[in-house]
Write an enzyme that holds these catalytic residues in place. Sequence first.
Site, PDB file in Angstrom:
ATOM      1  N   ASP A  15       0.986  -1.298  -0.079  1.00 16.26           N
ATOM      2  CA  ASP A  15       0.080   0.191   0.563  1.00 16.26           C
ATOM      3  C   ASP A  15       0.838   1.441  -0.450  1.00 16.26           C
ATOM      4  O   ASP A  15       0.559   1.742   0.815  1.00 16.26           O
ATOM      5  CB  ASP A  15      -0.665  -0.201   1.094  1.00 16.26           C
ATOM      6  CG  ASP A  15      -1.196  -1.181   1.369  1.00 16.26           C
ATOM      7  OD1 ASP A  15      -2.116  -2.164   0.557  1.00 16.26           O
ATOM      8  OD2 ASP A  15      -1.622  -1.680   2.421  1.00 16.26           O
ATOM      9  N   GLU A 184     -11.459   0.778  -3.337  1.00 14.20           N
ATOM     10  CA  GLU A 184     -10.249   0.656  -2.373  1.00 14.20           C
ATOM     11  C   GLU A 184      -9.072   1.859  -2.669  1.00 14.20           C
ATOM     12  O   GLU A 184      -9.318   1.790  -3.529  1.00 14.20           O
ATOM     13  CB  GLU A 184      -9.434  -0.383  -1.947  1.00 14.20           C
ATOM     14  CG  GLU A 184     -10.632  -1.487  -1.760  1.00 14.20           C
ATOM     15  CD  GLU A 184      -9.563  -2.979  -0.945  1.00 14.20           C
ATOM     16  OE1 GLU A 184      -9.978  -3.255  -0.262  1.00 14.20           O
ATOM     17  OE2 GLU A 184      -9.156  -3.044  -1.887  1.00 14.20           O
TER      18      GLU A 184
HETATM   19  C1  6LW Z   1      -4.900  -1.869   2.154  1.00 10.29           C
HETATM   20  C2  6LW Z   1      -6.399  -2.073   1.061  1.00 10.29           C
HETATM   21  C3  6LW Z   1      -5.437  -3.126   0.654  1.00 10.29           C
HETATM   22  O1  6LW Z   1      -6.315  -1.589   3.276  1.00 10.29           O
HETATM   23  O2  6LW Z   1      -5.219  -4.625   1.280  1.00 10.29           O
HETATM   24  O3  6LW Z   1      -4.393  -4.050  -1.478  1.00 10.29           O
HETATM   25  C4  6LW Z   1      -5.507  -3.491   2.983  1.00 10.29           C
HETATM   26  N1  6LW Z   1      -5.477  -3.642  -0.921  1.00 10.29           N
HETATM   27  O4  6LW Z   1      -6.488  -1.519   0.392  1.00 10.29           O
HETATM   28  C5  6LW Z   1      -4.309  -3.720   3.469  1.00 10.29           C
HETATM   29  O5  6LW Z   1      -3.148  -3.770   3.934  1.00 10.29           O
END
Ligand code: 6LW
Length: 541
Positions: A15, A184
């Site tokens: 991230d 996300e």
């Molecule tokens: C993060 C989310 C994700 O908050 O994994 O790759 C979670 N995406 O965006 C934890 O790393």
Amino acid sequence: MPTFTNPVLAGSYPDPSVCRVGEDFYLVTSSFAYYPGIPVFHSRDLVHWRQLTHVLNRPQQLSLRGFDTSDGIWAPTIRHHNGTFYVVSTIAKQRGGSVTFVATANDPAGPWSDPVPLEAEGIDPSLFFDDDGRCWFTGCRDTVPSVAGAPGQLWMRQLDLASLTLVGPTHVLWHGAMRGAWVEAPHIYKRDGVYYLIAAEGGTENNHSVTAARADAVTGPYVTDPRNPLLTHRHRGANEPIQNVGHADLVDTIDGETWALTLGVRPINGSHTLGREVFLVPVEWTANGPVFAPESGCVRLSERLPSIADPQSSKECAEVTRRVHFGEAALGLEWNSLRGPADAFLRPAPGGTGLDFSLSPEPLTSKQTPAFIGRRQQHIRFSSRVSISFAAADPSEEAGLAVVQSQDRHATLALSVDASGTAQVVLKAWETEDRCIRVTRVPVAGSDMLLAVEGDETGYTFRFKAHGASEWTHVASIERSFFSTESAGGFVGVYVGLYGTSNGQASDNLARIHWFEYGQTPELLQPTPPNAAAEPLQVTG
Ligand code: 6LW
């Protein structure tokens, strides 16, 4: 054409988020239940990163006691505005957002403020500073009523910078290009008067991707980019060396190039152990929006250098083995403990070098803070050794090397004793917190030992030898996939480190660590399969 080698940050650094101030780039990543939390890196060329500090390095800022290894600190974003650095992040519990906070600093090398909780549900917070000075907070949250594949909604509120509180109405921005597929990691950028919302979709595994929408006003309405997804490896074959690409943040260089930092993994035969790593990808802005990897359409192991980088710096530099003698100085920034500081278990050994390591009643299966310090495994082929002196007083006492994927999935190679008081080297492999699937015991003479673990594409091999002995004794090899995310689950990669436990008993015994080393090993120290001095594997539990 001068090139660099991806990943630019190897090992479990998922991230990534990046910002630029003048010629300096700053990068933060998730840190989960490891302490200190949120590593902060600096670079001048986007390729070479040096860690400056952690945002959360004071125990009063954060306690993660009781947290699963893959919960804790998720997906921070770093931004700079008017001389202040801002990091927003979320403390996740049971794989969902619990507290979202902002921390600030005048100097990214710290000190960082205590975290200020924000009235924000969900995960993956980000900040966007508009030209009019307003700061917009974005995040993702479950839609209501919640649907499978949530979180499914990107939302926004204004952040009042004076009070560090969210103010004004909530704006729902977007539900993604592939509704219900984990939209996300929102970040907003402004280009030629247009607002671009970049997100991750598909979940952080094989279907991960970067998607986008655009709007004429910061609060929307956002229109889905018809080219989506803009970057993914979901359509590439099993032999693709980099997979699960997504969760990107963009940054402009001082001479006008745009680059994305994104997470990806490097699987071998379908599984990866190093965690989600940081990859650097060129971006070109067009009238349609950003084009990721315009020449190749994918994230490459070898990529052209950013124009700001020194062409001489493009050579791949293999990490040489580093031996740490500990001593008086604080542990280096690569060291972490679990869920809080492990200082109570560590003190410099008399004489200037070495570390006296107390045993904790908490074993590594505990969700408290065990006596453990470790660093990320950053290379598939690596070797780690510890020089240790330890005389266990009871079979409950053990101290040595640990290979940790989580409190459930880990292996240890330790000095201990059997019930008759005979010293032994013991290998244990834990599949879950209450299931130890392998125990191998080898009687030894003496308490001064070198313990070693070597990893390669096939597995992790554990060996030991007495100080001064010429031959290593093989204890066991564990297949690599045992430590993989695909097998163990979770969001983190493997750590290698030191531990000591008295397994629930009171103990004031100490292990002396003379040195610890970790290094990339193009060649193994000794070929496997090894000698047969070890007892056959026992399966328990
Ligand atoms: C993060 C989310 C994700 O908050 O994994 O790759 C979670 N995406 O965006 C934890 O790393």
